[in-house]
Design a protein around this motif. Structure first.
Motif, PDB file in Angstrom:
ATOM      1  N   VAL A  48       0.639  -1.135   0.131  1.00 18.87           N
ATOM      2  CA  VAL A  48       0.012  -0.057  -0.091  1.00 18.87           C
ATOM      3  C   VAL A  48       0.888   1.432   0.238  1.00 18.87           C
ATOM      4  N   ARG A  49       1.950   1.182   0.635  1.00 20.88           N
ATOM      5  CA  ARG A  49       2.830   2.409   0.891  1.00 20.88           C
ATOM      6  C   ARG A  49       2.022   3.477   1.453  1.00 20.88           C
ATOM      7  N   PRO A  50       1.671   3.286   2.490  1.00 23.53           N
ATOM      8  CA  PRO A  50       0.944   4.508   3.273  1.00 23.53           C
ATOM      9  C   PRO A  50       1.614   5.464   3.767  1.00 23.53           C
ATOM     10  N   THR A  51       0.994   6.653   4.154  1.00 20.20           N
ATOM     11  CA  THR A  51       1.211   7.693   4.740  1.00 20.20           C
ATOM     12  C   THR A  51       0.739   7.731   5.900  1.00 20.20           C
ATOM     13  N   VAL A  52       1.770   7.722   6.951  1.00 17.88           N
ATOM     14  CA  VAL A  52       1.404   7.580   8.330  1.00 17.88           C
ATOM     15  C   VAL A  52       1.255   8.891   9.094  1.00 17.88           C
ATOM     16  N   VAL A  53       0.191   8.947   9.815  1.00 18.75           N
ATOM     17  CA  VAL A  53      -0.048  10.386  10.608  1.00 18.75           C
ATOM     18  C   VAL A  53      -0.020   9.848  11.994  1.00 18.75           C
ATOM     19  N   ALA A  54       0.736  10.316  12.790  1.00 19.60           N
ATOM     20  CA  ALA A  54       0.741  10.323  14.374  1.00 19.60           C
ATOM     21  C   ALA A  54       0.139  11.164  14.950  1.00 19.60           C
ATOM     22  N   PRO A  55      -0.690  11.169  16.046  1.00 16.16           N
ATOM     23  CA  PRO A  55      -1.215  12.174  16.980  1.00 16.16           C
ATOM     24  C   PRO A  55      -0.163  12.449  17.919  1.00 16.16           C
ATOM     25  N   ALA A  82       8.241   4.300   4.793  1.00 13.44           N
ATOM     26  CA  ALA A  82       6.699   5.125   4.533  1.00 13.44           C
ATOM     27  C   ALA A  82       7.051   6.511   5.207  1.00 13.44           C
ATOM     28  N   ALA A  83       6.369   7.661   4.573  1.00 16.62           N
ATOM     29  CA  ALA A  83       6.382   8.901   5.334  1.00 16.62           C
ATOM     30  C   ALA A  83       5.698   9.080   6.683  1.00 16.62           C
ATOM     31  N   VAL A  84       6.189   9.468   7.502  1.00 16.50           N
ATOM     32  CA  VAL A  84       5.526   9.699   9.005  1.00 16.50           C
ATOM     33  C   VAL A  84       5.335  11.150   9.403  1.00 16.50           C
ATOM     34  N   HIS A  85       4.088  11.609   9.501  1.00 17.92           N
ATOM     35  CA  HIS A  85       3.824  12.909   9.995  1.00 17.92           C
ATOM     36  C   HIS A  85       3.130  12.923  11.445  1.00 17.92           C
ATOM     37  N   ARG A  86       3.375  14.185  12.030  1.00 23.27           N
ATOM     38  CA  ARG A  86       2.577  14.282  13.213  1.00 23.27           C
ATOM     39  C   ARG A  86       1.578  15.194  12.989  1.00 23.27           C
ATOM     40  N   ILE A  87       0.116  15.024  13.334  1.00 23.69           N
ATOM     41  CA  ILE A  87      -0.750  15.910  13.384  1.00 23.69           C
ATOM     42  C   ILE A  87      -1.455  15.407  14.605  1.00 23.69           C
ATOM     43  N   PRO A  88      -1.452  16.411  15.777  1.00 22.35           N
ATOM     44  CA  PRO A  88      -2.191  16.174  16.951  1.00 22.35           C
ATOM     45  C   PRO A  88      -3.650  15.932  16.604  1.00 22.35           C
ATOM     46  N   ASN A  89      -4.366  15.323  17.558  1.00 26.84           N
ATOM     47  CA  ASN A  89      -5.885  15.215  17.491  1.00 26.84           C
ATOM     48  C   ASN A  89      -6.524  16.426  17.995  1.00 26.84           C
ATOM     49  N   GLY A  90      -7.601  16.790  17.315  1.00 27.31           N
ATOM     50  CA  GLY A  90      -8.124  18.254  17.575  1.00 27.31           C
ATOM     51  C   GLY A  90      -9.527  18.121  18.200  1.00 27.31           C
ATOM     52  N   ILE A  91      -9.972  18.996  19.125  1.00 25.50           N
ATOM     53  CA  ILE A  91     -11.296  19.081  19.803  1.00 25.50           C
ATOM     54  C   ILE A  91     -11.881  20.360  19.554  1.00 25.50           C
ATOM     55  N   ASP A  92     -13.053  20.379  20.030  1.00 23.74           N
ATOM     56  CA  ASP A  92     -13.853  21.635  19.895  1.00 23.74           C
ATOM     57  C   ASP A  92     -13.653  22.416  20.983  1.00 23.74           C
ATOM     58  N   CYS A  93     -12.549  23.476  20.514  1.00 25.37           N
ATOM     59  CA  CYS A  93     -12.133  24.357  21.711  1.00 25.37           C
ATOM     60  C   CYS A  93     -13.359  25.450  22.253  1.00 25.37           C
ATOM     61  N   ALA A  94     -14.343  25.523  21.263  1.00 22.35           N
ATOM     62  CA  ALA A  94     -15.493  26.603  21.629  1.00 22.35           C
ATOM     63  C   ALA A  94     -16.313  25.585  22.563  1.00 22.35           C
ATOM     64  N   LEU A 116      -1.647  18.393   3.922  1.00 22.94           N
ATOM     65  CA  LEU A 116      -1.043  16.961   3.981  1.00 22.94           C
ATOM     66  C   LEU A 116      -1.599  16.284   2.630  1.00 22.94           C
ATOM     67  N   TYR A 117      -3.008  16.548   2.512  1.00 22.90           N
ATOM     68  CA  TYR A 117      -3.798  15.745   1.354  1.00 22.90           C
ATOM     69  C   TYR A 117      -3.073  16.479   0.235  1.00 22.90           C
ATOM     70  N   GLU A 118      -3.087  17.831   0.169  1.00 23.59           N
ATOM     71  CA  GLU A 118      -2.906  18.599  -0.793  1.00 23.59           C
ATOM     72  C   GLU A 118      -1.488  18.083  -1.506  1.00 23.59           C
ATOM     73  N   ALA A 119      -0.515  18.209  -0.545  1.00 23.95           N
ATOM     74  CA  ALA A 119       0.910  17.772  -0.718  1.00 23.95           C
ATOM     75  C   ALA A 119       0.814  16.281  -1.475  1.00 23.95           C
ATOM     76  N   LEU A 120       0.121  15.411  -0.964  1.00 24.21           N
ATOM     77  CA  LEU A 120       0.047  14.106  -1.495  1.00 24.21           C
ATOM     78  C   LEU A 120      -0.414  14.019  -2.746  1.00 24.21           C
TER      79      LEU A 120
END
Length: 290
Positions: free
Chosen positions: A55-62, A79-91, A280-284
């Protein structure tokens, strides 16, 4: 990566076992989540390796913890590994009028409230309930201190400690979860195994400082001395000392709470997460476009 499962022969968290680095097999704990009846861990590990290579995944770690493990995993080699923290509704998760939040939950207005929350709130080793129980035994009970417990079996804590317990039960309405975090003076996370839990991020977004064990990616959110206090993993004496210090230090709690809110807005808001994923999606797509 919600956990380590994509990198192991079966477990979500490997604990002290390092066999995920070499192919698993002869598993020391088939019962750990998600449990296996028969040791097929080596076969499953090889199946994952074949799949990821195809599959050659792109890996995202929170968290920085899962990011590091993904880079070390032989299954994700290349594999390419990126870090994107999980987000919450800060409102939704925001500072609120504490007296009104406490009134809605039945918490005393004039006490110092320490909040512990977990899906199962007692006899839960991964969430460190045994560490919290020992830590509370080191802190003398007092009338102006309340331990609020959110989660299944919260009521059972009354038989485990002499402190005043306020069982909130299992909270599944996000509004109630936000209200509980805003009502507390301190959130305690004694987890011994974690990725980067939303419970920490939600507390910080509500300007509530966090006292936590240094497990997994916890340090990404609980910055020691800034947004809360980190203690060595499983150290109940250090956890008790940190709690006792913050219980008696309102000004430090206020300073840490403000810093936690600022960090949540900067790193853990869901709109920030969405922008990072979009980029990230746009870059891929750009990489793969003919």
């Amino acid at each position: 990566l919600s956990d380590m499962w994509p990198m192991t022969g079966h477990c979500a968290y490997s604990g002290d076992c390092g066999k995920w680095r070499t192919g698993c097999g002869d598993c020391p704990d088939l019962a750990t989540y998600p449990a296996l009846a028969v040791d097929t861990t080596a076969r499953l590990w090889r199946m994952k390796r074949r799949l990821w290579r195809a599959v050659r995944p792109t890996v995202v770690a929170p968290s920085s913890w899962t990011e590091r493990l993904a880079r070390e995993s032989p299954l994700f080699e290349g594999a390419a590994v990126h870090r994107i923290p999980n987000g919450i509704d800060c409102a939704l998760f925001r500072p609120r009028d504490r007296a009104r939040a406490r009134a809605a939950l039945g918490l005393p207005a004039d006490a110092t409230v320490v909040l512990f929350s977990a899906h199962v709130a007692i006899d839960n080793p991964r969430k460190g309930t045994h560490v919290l129980e020992r830590a509370l035994a080191r802190i003398p009970p007092r009338e102006d201190l309340v331990i609020a417990i959110a989660g299944e079996r919260a009521e059972d804590w009354r038989a485990r400690t002499t402190h005043r317990i306020a069982p909130l039960g299992y909270l599944d309405d996000p509004e109630d979860i936000a209200r509980a975090n805003a009502a507390a003076d301190i959130a305690v996370l004694p987890s011994t195994v974690e990725n980067l839990p939303n419970t920490a991020i939600e507390a910080l977004a509500c300007a509530t400082p966090v006292v936590a064990c240094e497990a997994g990616g916890m340090a990404d959110a609980v910055i020691d001395g800034e947004t809360g206090v980190l203690v060595p993993n499983g150290d109940d004496a250090a956890l008790a000392a940190a709690l006792a210090r913050l219980i008696d230090d309102r000004s430090t709690r206020a300073r840490m709470g403000a810093a936690g809110r600022a960090l949540a807005l900067r790193e853990f808001d869901r709109t920030v997460e969405a922008r990072r994923f979009a980029a990230l999606y746009e870059a891929l797509v750009a990489e793969r476009r003919p």
